[in-house]
Design a protein around this motif. Structure first.
Motif, PDB file in Angstrom:
ATOM      1  N   UNK A  20      44.015 111.441  -5.611  1.00 28.83           N
ATOM      2  CA  UNK A  20      44.159 110.213  -4.846  1.00 28.83           C
ATOM      3  C   UNK A  20      43.988 110.819  -3.401  1.00 28.83           C
ATOM      4  N   UNK A  21      44.414 112.141  -3.116  1.00 30.63           N
ATOM      5  CA  UNK A  21      44.391 112.547  -2.033  1.00 30.63           C
ATOM      6  C   UNK A  21      43.081 113.031  -1.433  1.00 30.63           C
ATOM      7  N   UNK A  22      42.096 113.132  -2.342  1.00 27.13           N
ATOM      8  CA  UNK A  22      40.846 113.369  -1.702  1.00 27.13           C
ATOM      9  C   UNK A  22      39.984 112.337  -1.189  1.00 27.13           C
ATOM     10  N   UNK A  23      39.513 112.318  -0.047  1.00 22.55           N
ATOM     11  CA  UNK A  23      38.641 111.114   0.662  1.00 22.55           C
ATOM     12  C   UNK A  23      37.406 110.625  -0.296  1.00 22.55           C
ATOM     13  N   UNK A  24      37.275 109.534  -0.237  1.00 20.59           N
ATOM     14  CA  UNK A  24      36.048 109.039  -0.866  1.00 20.59           C
ATOM     15  C   UNK A  24      36.569 108.875  -2.548  1.00 20.59           C
ATOM     16  N   UNK A  25      36.844 109.850  -3.101  1.00 18.69           N
ATOM     17  CA  UNK A  25      37.251 109.866  -4.391  1.00 18.69           C
ATOM     18  C   UNK A  25      38.541 108.836  -4.737  1.00 18.69           C
ATOM     19  N   UNK A  26      39.288 108.862  -3.605  1.00 20.48           N
ATOM     20  CA  UNK A  26      40.681 108.150  -3.799  1.00 20.48           C
ATOM     21  C   UNK A  26      40.285 106.723  -4.247  1.00 20.48           C
ATOM     22  N   UNK A  27      39.305 106.125  -3.550  1.00 26.26           N
ATOM     23  CA  UNK A  27      38.932 104.577  -3.830  1.00 26.26           C
ATOM     24  C   UNK A  27      38.687 104.440  -5.473  1.00 26.26           C
ATOM     25  N   UNK A  28      37.786 105.173  -5.922  1.00 27.17           N
ATOM     26  CA  UNK A  28      37.589 105.144  -7.370  1.00 27.17           C
ATOM     27  C   UNK A  28      38.899 105.549  -8.223  1.00 27.17           C
ATOM     28  N   UNK A  29      39.447 106.562  -7.927  1.00 24.16           N
ATOM     29  CA  UNK A  29      40.567 107.252  -8.700  1.00 24.16           C
ATOM     30  C   UNK A  29      41.865 106.363  -8.724  1.00 24.16           C
ATOM     31  N   UNK A  30      41.736 105.387  -7.899  1.00 24.69           N
ATOM     32  CA  UNK A  30      43.261 104.365  -7.875  1.00 24.69           C
ATOM     33  C   UNK A  30      42.871 103.575  -9.256  1.00 24.69           C
ATOM     34  N   UNK A  31      41.753 103.137  -9.543  1.00 18.95           N
ATOM     35  CA  UNK A  31      41.433 102.223 -10.625  1.00 18.95           C
ATOM     36  C   UNK A  31      41.566 103.151 -11.751  1.00 18.95           C
ATOM     37  N   UNK A  32      41.077 104.405 -11.972  1.00 19.02           N
ATOM     38  CA  UNK A  32      41.283 105.310 -13.156  1.00 19.02           C
ATOM     39  C   UNK A  32      42.687 105.281 -13.331  1.00 19.02           C
ATOM     40  N   UNK A  33      43.516 105.618 -12.409  1.00 23.38           N
ATOM     41  CA  UNK A  33      44.989 105.824 -12.618  1.00 23.38           C
ATOM     42  C   UNK A  33      45.669 104.572 -13.044  1.00 23.38           C
ATOM     43  N   UNK A  34      45.144 103.560 -12.513  1.00 22.60           N
ATOM     44  CA  UNK A  34      45.653 102.074 -13.082  1.00 22.60           C
ATOM     45  C   UNK A  34      45.269 101.572 -14.498  1.00 22.60           C
ATOM     46  N   UNK A  35      43.953 102.329 -14.971  1.00 23.03           N
ATOM     47  CA  UNK A  35      43.457 102.094 -16.427  1.00 23.03           C
ATOM     48  C   UNK A  35      44.261 103.177 -17.197  1.00 23.03           C
ATOM     49  N   UNK A  36      44.366 104.334 -16.940  1.00 29.37           N
ATOM     50  CA  UNK A  36      45.059 105.599 -17.821  1.00 29.37           C
ATOM     51  C   UNK A  36      46.188 105.854 -17.538  1.00 29.37           C
ATOM     52  N   UNK A  37      46.878 105.368 -16.425  1.00 27.43           N
ATOM     53  CA  UNK A  37      48.100 105.964 -16.031  1.00 27.43           C
ATOM     54  C   UNK A  37      49.386 105.765 -16.933  1.00 27.43           C
ATOM     55  N   UNK A  38      49.409 104.663 -17.680  1.00 21.33           N
ATOM     56  CA  UNK A  38      50.589 104.449 -18.707  1.00 21.33           C
ATOM     57  C   UNK A  38      50.227 105.364 -19.807  1.00 21.33           C
TER      58      UNK A  38
END
Length: 99
Positions: A18-36
């Motif tokens: 999520x630190x990487x610019x532009x990737x962070x917007x997409x990766x927030x949703x990936x973390x929300x889906x796969x995080x648990x």
């Protein structure tokens, strides 16, 4: 907002992307889906109940931070709106000071 801290707390380091610019917007949703799933796999939880209690704590912290952020944003815009109204409607606005 808390994805990086949540990742460290759950021994899951994928949220560091999520630190990487532009990737962070997409990766927030990936973390929300796969995080648990990542947290369960990498954590050393004794049972599902303990895991859910820990995740509920993170959810409450995230919700509280979101609400506090919204309050600060609203106060920020209200402050500068009032400032702009008083500044631009003052009788001295636009007059040149000679002296």
């Amino acid at each position: 907002m808390f994805s990086i801290f949540w990742g460290f707390g759950n021994r899951t380091y994928w949220p560091l992307l999520c630190i990487i610019p532009l990737l962070n917007f997409i990766w927030m949703f990936v973390c929300g889906i796969k995080g648990n799933e990542w947290a369960w796999r990498n954590g050393n939880y004794s049972d599902v109940k303990t895991f859910k209690l820990v995740q509920d704590t993170w959810n409450r912290a995230g919700l509280a931070a979101f609400i506090i952020s919204l309050i600060f944003i609203i106060l920020y815009f209200l402050f500068f709106s009032v400032f702009a109204i008083f500044y631009f409607t003052s009788p001295d606005y636009g007059q040149v000071q000679v002296g």
